[in-house]
Design an enzyme around this catalytic site. Structure first.
Site, PDB file in Angstrom:
ATOM      1  N   GLU A  68       0.323  -1.301   0.028  1.00  0.00           N
ATOM      2  CA  GLU A  68      -0.050   0.415  -0.081  1.00  0.00           C
ATOM      3  C   GLU A  68       0.705   0.823   0.396  1.00  0.00           C
ATOM      4  OE1 GLU A  68      -3.524   0.100  -0.195  1.00  0.00           O
ATOM      5  OE2 GLU A  68      -3.565  -1.815  -0.520  1.00  0.00           O
TER       6      GLU A  68
ATOM      7  N   SER B 233     -57.957 -20.865  27.893  1.00  0.00           N
ATOM      8  CA  SER B 233     -58.246 -21.265  29.535  1.00  0.00           C
ATOM      9  C   SER B 233     -56.537 -20.977  30.015  1.00  0.00           C
ATOM     10  CB  SER B 233     -58.778 -22.685  28.965  1.00  0.00           C
ATOM     11  OG  SER B 233     -59.974 -22.742  28.866  1.00  0.00           O
TER      12      SER B 233
END
Length: 780
Positions: free
Chosen positions: A108, A384
């Protein structure tokens, strides 16, 4: 006189000008023009630079750490999720292998340590190489320029942005050392597949931390930086491998490695992780559980901190239970669908009722298909499964479990509606039926009649106390479970019954640390007494009958357990909610569009899935028994009579002392000898607390010792006072020795100076006789 000669018309030619003078004039003109153009260009460039400089961003970001991924951990410390906008974990330069630093510099910015932010020579060289090879083989920006772009700029390619990049790079070089620049760059740069910085890149691509990276992996990662989208995808491995060899060659040419090292590293077969990239805010494991955490974390700490602050979030999740829960719901719904039952979704929540810890949460069959979390976001009618709350209120009002209730047709006039005539599920009526049996078999009419007698607001208040948070409508249809609730609420409320009336708020997070390891939060369970212990225990005893003899027989798991089925009209929702002393679990199945299932009741698919989960989740856990409070007596009663009036089956039923109707005669036993007394402790009847003495000042942990008659049981309750409310911090059975002695070491997780502990020991004899002693001590 001679005639005059005529005047000649020929002119004498002039001497030609020097050639040098002409060129001098032209050179002068050209020089002036160039100078003018140069001056104009200089003025223009200076103006542009001045304009750009005025628009440069604030450089304070140089001194802030980059955003970091927040980590979510299970109860055993395993990583289960990463929350981030940029998946990153910051590491100092000293922990980054030198070969990786060299690889990045080589490919780089080979002159990184020799320029001051901008490298004209390097830019020219890169342009020449790219031109001669007719491909982009080298970038022109230095590492410092790339850092400036990553931190402050966009990726657009304009002259103004390039000038900004150059100026920022020069300014960065003025403010930071080379090593500081390199460290920030290596922690900022993007490698593809959601990984920012070398640490996460190493983990995403190789499954290990960057400090364990060798030369082949270092060269591979360095090669990704130029074009992550080109090299990072798994299907572009060969292109990335060629790029790796370019990096190795460059390292060799710069003298970072030897030719042999470059050749050997290029031949190494890389073991890359091929799983999907962990992009964005995705749970690595337990995505439904993680999706439950996120809103609470964002509300408490803010989105910026949650996604960029590098938090460490420790949770209550049991990874084994979570895996079992997901398999149970996914497989169970698929089996039901294959059987033609028209079920498309399900949910499961498992809570340790003693601590409130959410151990597992599944909000659907597949998170990738649907991120909607039905475990806590979906409110559905419980049917229920709501009835126990009605009968808990009845027990609190002094109603006996044997109280006869009418199971006959009834109608109620509802203002603005007309007459409402509730019906039983099977369309039959049983006449007079005991409360216990009415709940075991989920009879609707007795529940409606009891609700009408108690009043809806009384029942709603009871449901609120034990853990229901959703809005409940104060009408008689509440008895049929028409008000919508979440599976999380139901698991929590039933958990209150499992702990003999101690409500503990559900919690998923135990601890939160910031990126530097500082503790932001240690979560302490919020506990309070919601029901009298005897009321909760008797309800548990009744709900054990639901599994043993009632609608929940499919939920039998071979250990003490209680629970209740729930089914709504037209089979749109089906539930089973049940618990053991150490685990409360709610299971729901249905369809997101609320369409009916094919006659699916709570006693079928949900009960079977509940049992499947519980058997697997508790496989290696010894069975626990529900602890009977001192004010509860148990009698052996007949639960199924024979045709000749005899009894075919017996069961032991629990009653709050004095509520058995009619009360069977208690079992007679010899009167035990009283325990030895103590001058400093407390002696009441058959129980003595020998230490600590009443009124003592103690420092937690401390030991509690005492004596009861041999053969009697003892139960310890410790209530902490001195805070905003009294909190029951301990409730447990005490092991009693052959001589009647007991000992217990108490350590409070809520201790603070001045806290008062009310210590109560209750002993119960074989005939049900009880005796209680109490001492009060103060935390130093």
């Amino acid at each position: 006189m001679e005639p005059s000669r005529p005047r000649s018309t020929r002119r004498t030619p002039r001497r030609p000008a020097r050639q040098g003078q002409t060129w001098a004039r032209w050179l002068l003109v050209f020089s002036v023009a160039v100078a003018a153009a140069t001056g104009l260009a200089f003025i223009t460039v200076a103006a542009v630079i001045a304009s750009v400089r005025n628009s440069l961003p604030d450089l304070s970001a140089l001194y802030r750490p980059p955003s970091q991924t927040s980590r979510v951990y299970a109860a055993n410390g395993e990583l289960i999720a990463s929350l981030y906008q940029e998946n990153r974990a910051y590491v100092p330069l000293a922990q980054i292998p030198q070969v990786l630093q060299q690889a990045v510099i080589a490919i780089e910015d080979e002159r990184f340590y020799h320029h001051r932010g901008v490298d004209l020579r390097g830019t020219a060289r890169a342009a020449w190489r790219n031109l001669t090879r007719q491909a982009v083989v080298e970038g022109g920006s230095t590492i410092t320029q790339q850092l400036a772009r990553n931190l402050f700029l966009t990726q657009e390619r304009t002259l103004e942005r390039k000038v900004q990049e150059v100026l920022l790079a020069i300014e960065i070089e003025r403010r930071l050392t080379k090593d500081e620049i390199l460290e920030r760059y290596l922690n900022e740069v993007y490698f593809g597949r959601g990984a920012y910085g070398v640490e996460m890149a190493s983990r995403v691509f190789f499954g290990k931390g960057v400090r364990d990276l060798g030369l082949p992996g270092a060269a591979y990662l360095a090669g990704l930086i130029q074009a992550p989208s080109r090299y990072a995808p798994p299907e572009r491995f060969e292109a990335a491998k060629r790029r790796q060899r370019q990096v190795l060659a460059q390292m060799r040419d710069l003298g970072f490695i030897t030719p042999r090292q470059a050749e050997e590293a290029g031949r190494v077969r890389l073991a890359l992780r091929t799983g999907p990239a962990n992009l964005g805010m995705t749970g690595i494991r337990a995505p439904y559980f993680v999706s439950y955490l996120i809103p609470f974390l964002v509300q408490r700490y803010g989105e910026e901190t949650v996604y960029k602050g590098g938090l460490r979030i420790y949770t209550t999740l049991d990874v084994t239970m979570q895996r079992i829960a997901q398999e149970t719901i996914t497989r169970g719904v698929a089996e039901a669908r294959a059987a033609g039952l028209r079920i498309s979704q399900g949910a499961l929540v498992a809570i340790d009722p003693r601590t409130g810890h959410i151990k597992a949460m599944v909000g659907g069959t597949d998170f990738q298909t649907s991120q909607f979390n039905r475990a806590w976001q979906a409110r559905r009618q419980p049917g229920s499964a709501f009835k126990p709350f009605i009968y808990v209120a009845a027990l609190e009002a002094g109603v006996s479990p044997d109280q006869p209730l009418l199971d006959r047709p009834v109608e109620y006039r509802i203002a603005g509606f007309g007459y409402w005539r509730p019906k039983n599920y099977d369309g039959t009526y049983w006449g007079s039926v005991p409360l216990r049996r009415a709940l075991e078999h989920s009879r609707n009419i007795p529940a409606v009649r009891m609700l009408a007698e108690l009043g809806p607001q009384t029942v709603i208040a009871t449901a609120r106390r034990i853990g229901i948070r959703s809005t409940l409508q104060p009408n008689l249809s509440l008895a049929l479970g028409t008000s919508e609730v979440t599976p999380l609420e139901m698991a929590s409320a039933y958990g209150t019954l499992a702990t003999n009336g101690i409500y503990t708020q559900p919690m998923a997070i135990t601890r939160v640390l910031d990126a530097s390891g500082r503790v932001l939060e240690d979560v302490i369970p919020e506990r309070r007494v919601a029901l009298a212990p005897e009321v909760a225990y008797v309800m548990t005893d009744i709900l054990r009958g639901v599994i043993a003899r009632g609608t929940g027989r499919a939920a039998e798991i071979g250990r003490p357990a209680a629970g209740k089925t729930g089914t709504t009209d037209d089979y749109r929702n089906a539930w089973f909610v049940g618990y053991t002393p150490n685990l409360s679990v709610a299971v729901w199945v249905g369809n997101d569009d609320n369409t009916p299932m094919n006659r699916v009741t709570g006693g079928t698919v949900p009960a079977r899935l509940w049992a499947r989960f519980m058997r697997a989740a508790l496989h290696n856990v010894a069975p626990l028994h529900f602890e009977r409070p001192a004010n509860v007596v148990e009698y052996r009663v007949c639960v199924r009579q024979s045709d000749d009036g005899g009894c075919e089956a017996y069961a032991t039923h629990a009653y709050i002392r004095g509520t058995a109707t009619p009360a069977p005669p208690p079992v007679q036993s010899p009167t035990p000898a009283p325990p030895q007394s103590s001058d400093n402790g407390a002696v009441v009847g058959q129980v003595a607390i020998l230490r600590p003495p009443n009124g003592a000042v103690v420092a937690s942990p401390f030991v509690i010792e005492g004596r009861v008659p041999p053969g009697w049981t003892a139960r310890l309750v410790i209530v902490m006072e001195g805070g905003p409310i009294a909190i029951r911090v301990t409730e447990t059975s005490l092991p009693v020795g052959p001589d009647g002695g007991f000992g217990y070491t108490f350590e409070s997780s809520l201790r603070f100076s001045g806290a008062r502990y009310v210590i109560t020991v209750t002993t119960t004899g074989p005939d049900g006789t009880t005796s209680t002693a109490t001492v009060t001590v103060t935390e130093r």
